[in-house]
Scaffold this active site. Sequence first.
Site, PDB file in Angstrom:
ATOM      1  N   SER A  21      33.710  -2.506  -4.610  1.00 51.82           N
ATOM      2  CA  SER A  21      32.860  -3.154  -5.601  1.00 51.82           C
ATOM      3  C   SER A  21      33.673  -3.590  -6.822  1.00 51.82           C
ATOM      4  O   SER A  21      34.573  -2.890  -7.271  1.00 51.82           O
ATOM      5  CB  SER A  21      31.762  -2.190  -6.044  1.00 51.82           C
ATOM      6  OG  SER A  21      30.960  -2.769  -7.047  1.00 51.82           O
ATOM      7  N   LYS A  45      29.160  -6.305  -6.010  1.00 49.41           N
ATOM      8  CA  LYS A  45      29.383  -6.103  -7.448  1.00 49.41           C
ATOM      9  C   LYS A  45      28.246  -5.292  -8.059  1.00 49.41           C
ATOM     10  O   LYS A  45      27.111  -5.350  -7.601  1.00 49.41           O
ATOM     11  CB  LYS A  45      29.497  -7.467  -8.126  1.00 49.41           C
ATOM     12  CG  LYS A  45      29.821  -7.400  -9.610  1.00 49.41           C
ATOM     13  CD  LYS A  45      30.134  -8.782 -10.145  1.00 49.41           C
ATOM     14  CE  LYS A  45      30.340  -8.752 -11.655  1.00 49.41           C
ATOM     15  NZ  LYS A  45      31.361  -7.772 -12.074  1.00 49.41           N
ATOM     16  N   ASN A 127      27.011   4.007  -9.253  1.00 51.75           N
ATOM     17  CA  ASN A 127      28.196   3.909 -10.105  1.00 51.75           C
ATOM     18  C   ASN A 127      28.003   4.748 -11.368  1.00 51.75           C
ATOM     19  O   ASN A 127      27.607   4.251 -12.413  1.00 51.75           O
ATOM     20  CB  ASN A 127      28.450   2.442 -10.460  1.00 51.75           C
ATOM     21  CG  ASN A 127      29.749   2.251 -11.208  1.00 51.75           C
ATOM     22  OD1 ASN A 127      30.455   3.211 -11.510  1.00 51.75           O
ATOM     23  ND2 ASN A 127      30.071   1.011 -11.517  1.00 51.75           N
ATOM     24  N   CYS A 130      32.010   4.538 -14.038  1.00 48.70           N
ATOM     25  CA  CYS A 130      32.739   3.438 -14.662  1.00 48.70           C
ATOM     26  C   CYS A 130      33.211   3.817 -16.062  1.00 48.70           C
ATOM     27  O   CYS A 130      32.404   4.223 -16.899  1.00 48.70           O
ATOM     28  CB  CYS A 130      31.857   2.200 -14.741  1.00 48.70           C
ATOM     29  SG  CYS A 130      32.724   0.755 -15.352  1.00 48.70           S
ATOM     30  N   ILE A 191      38.227   7.142  -5.276  1.00 49.60           N
ATOM     31  CA  ILE A 191      37.899   7.386  -6.665  1.00 49.60           C
ATOM     32  C   ILE A 191      37.720   6.063  -7.404  1.00 49.60           C
ATOM     33  O   ILE A 191      38.182   5.019  -6.947  1.00 49.60           O
ATOM     34  CB  ILE A 191      39.007   8.212  -7.369  1.00 49.60           C
ATOM     35  CG1 ILE A 191      40.340   7.476  -7.259  1.00 49.60           C
ATOM     36  CG2 ILE A 191      39.070   9.612  -6.807  1.00 49.60           C
ATOM     37  CD1 ILE A 191      41.509   8.107  -8.056  1.00 49.60           C
ATOM     38  N   GLY A 243      41.366   3.491  -3.864  1.00 52.92           N
ATOM     39  CA  GLY A 243      42.299   3.761  -4.952  1.00 52.92           C
ATOM     40  C   GLY A 243      43.720   3.417  -4.569  1.00 52.92           C
ATOM     41  O   GLY A 243      44.458   4.257  -4.083  1.00 52.92           O
ATOM     42  N   GLY A 265      40.470  -2.523  -3.154  1.00 51.77           N
ATOM     43  CA  GLY A 265      40.055  -3.116  -4.416  1.00 51.77           C
ATOM     44  C   GLY A 265      41.008  -4.151  -4.956  1.00 51.77           C
ATOM     45  O   GLY A 265      40.946  -5.325  -4.611  1.00 51.77           O
ATOM     46  N   THR A 266      41.934  -3.723  -5.792  1.00 52.56           N
ATOM     47  CA  THR A 266      42.805  -4.617  -6.548  1.00 52.56           C
ATOM     48  C   THR A 266      43.572  -5.606  -5.671  1.00 52.56           C
ATOM     49  O   THR A 266      43.808  -6.753  -6.076  1.00 52.56           O
ATOM     50  CB  THR A 266      43.795  -3.779  -7.387  1.00 52.56           C
ATOM     51  OG1 THR A 266      43.050  -2.900  -8.238  1.00 52.56           O
ATOM     52  CG2 THR A 266      44.685  -4.653  -8.250  1.00 52.56           C
TER      53      THR A 266
END
Length: 304
Positions: A21, A45, A127, A130, A191, A243, A265-266
Site C-alpha cells: 500500500s 492506497k 493502517n 503510519c 513492517i 520492508g 513497496g519502494t
Amino acid sequence: MNRLAVEIPGLSLKNPIMPASGCFGFGQEYSKYYDLNKLGAIMAKAVTPEPRLGNPTPRVAETASGMLNAIGLQNPGLEHVLAHELPFLEQFETPIIANVAGATEDDYVEVCSRIGESKAVKAIELNISCPNVKHGGIAFGTDPEVAHRLTKAVKSVASVPVYVKLSPNVADIVSIAQAIEAAGADGLTMINTLLGMRIDLKTRKPIIANGTGGLSGPAIKPVAIRMIHQVRSVSNIPIIGMGGVQTVDDVLEFLIAGADAVAVGTMNFTDPFICPKLITELPIRMDELGISSLQELKKERANQ
C-alpha cells in the site's frame, strides 16, 4: 497443484507477491505496464473517511539504500474510492486488500464498515502504524491496549477479514502483535516504515517539511526480518511481510523468517515491473534451492 499458491483468511493467492500500500496507488497507472491478474494480490492506497491533502512539501527524500516519505495519507476519501477507484479494480481476478486509516476510532469503524461494499475487496489492512500523521496513526500502533480496542471495534463491523499493519517504532513488537491477535485480527502485515530524518546542509534544516519521515527500502529489511521472526516464534497468525524487498532471495528470506506472503513497496518506484519479475523468478530460484512448493516450505518452517 500450484506450487506458489497461498491460502490465508479471505485471500486465495496464486502467488505470494503483491505491491504494498502507498506504492501502487489504486493500480490504474501500473495496469498500463502489465496485466494486474499476474499479481497475488494488490494492497491499495490508504483510505480515510474524508479526502486528505496530506503533508506539505517537500515530503519525499532519497537516502542511502532507501527513501524517506511523509505523504500524510493523501487520498480522495471513502466516497470517491468506492465510486471511482475500486470499480476499476473489479475487472481483475486479483484480490484487493483495502488499506484503511484514520485519526480516531470512529474514522476506522466508518471506513471498515463500508469498504467491503466493493466486490473487489477481499480483506482490510488496518493502517494503525503510519508514522507521518500527527493525530492518530502512530498512537494506535504503539500501545497494546489501544491497538486491541481498535482491532476489536473494526472486527465488529468489517465484512471481510482484517489484517493489522504493525509499526516497527516500538520497544516490543511481540506484545503489540499478541494484543491484536487476541482482539480477533485475521492476520498481520509487517513492517511499516521506521522514523527517520535527513538534514539539508545549506539550510541546516530537515529536508522533509514535516521534519521526520518514514524510512523504507533495503535499509530496513534486516529489521523487518527480525521482527517477523520474533512474532512467528510466538504465533501462527498469518503474516504478510514487507520492508526492503528487492530480489527473489529477499522474498524467500521473508518466507523462511515466517511470512506467508510478501509485499513489495519502494522498488515499485524504481522498477514498475518488479512484482511480475519476482513472480517469474521465484519458481526458478526455488528449484535451485530444492524447495518444492511454498506449502512445503511452510511445513518445514513449522517443524524447526
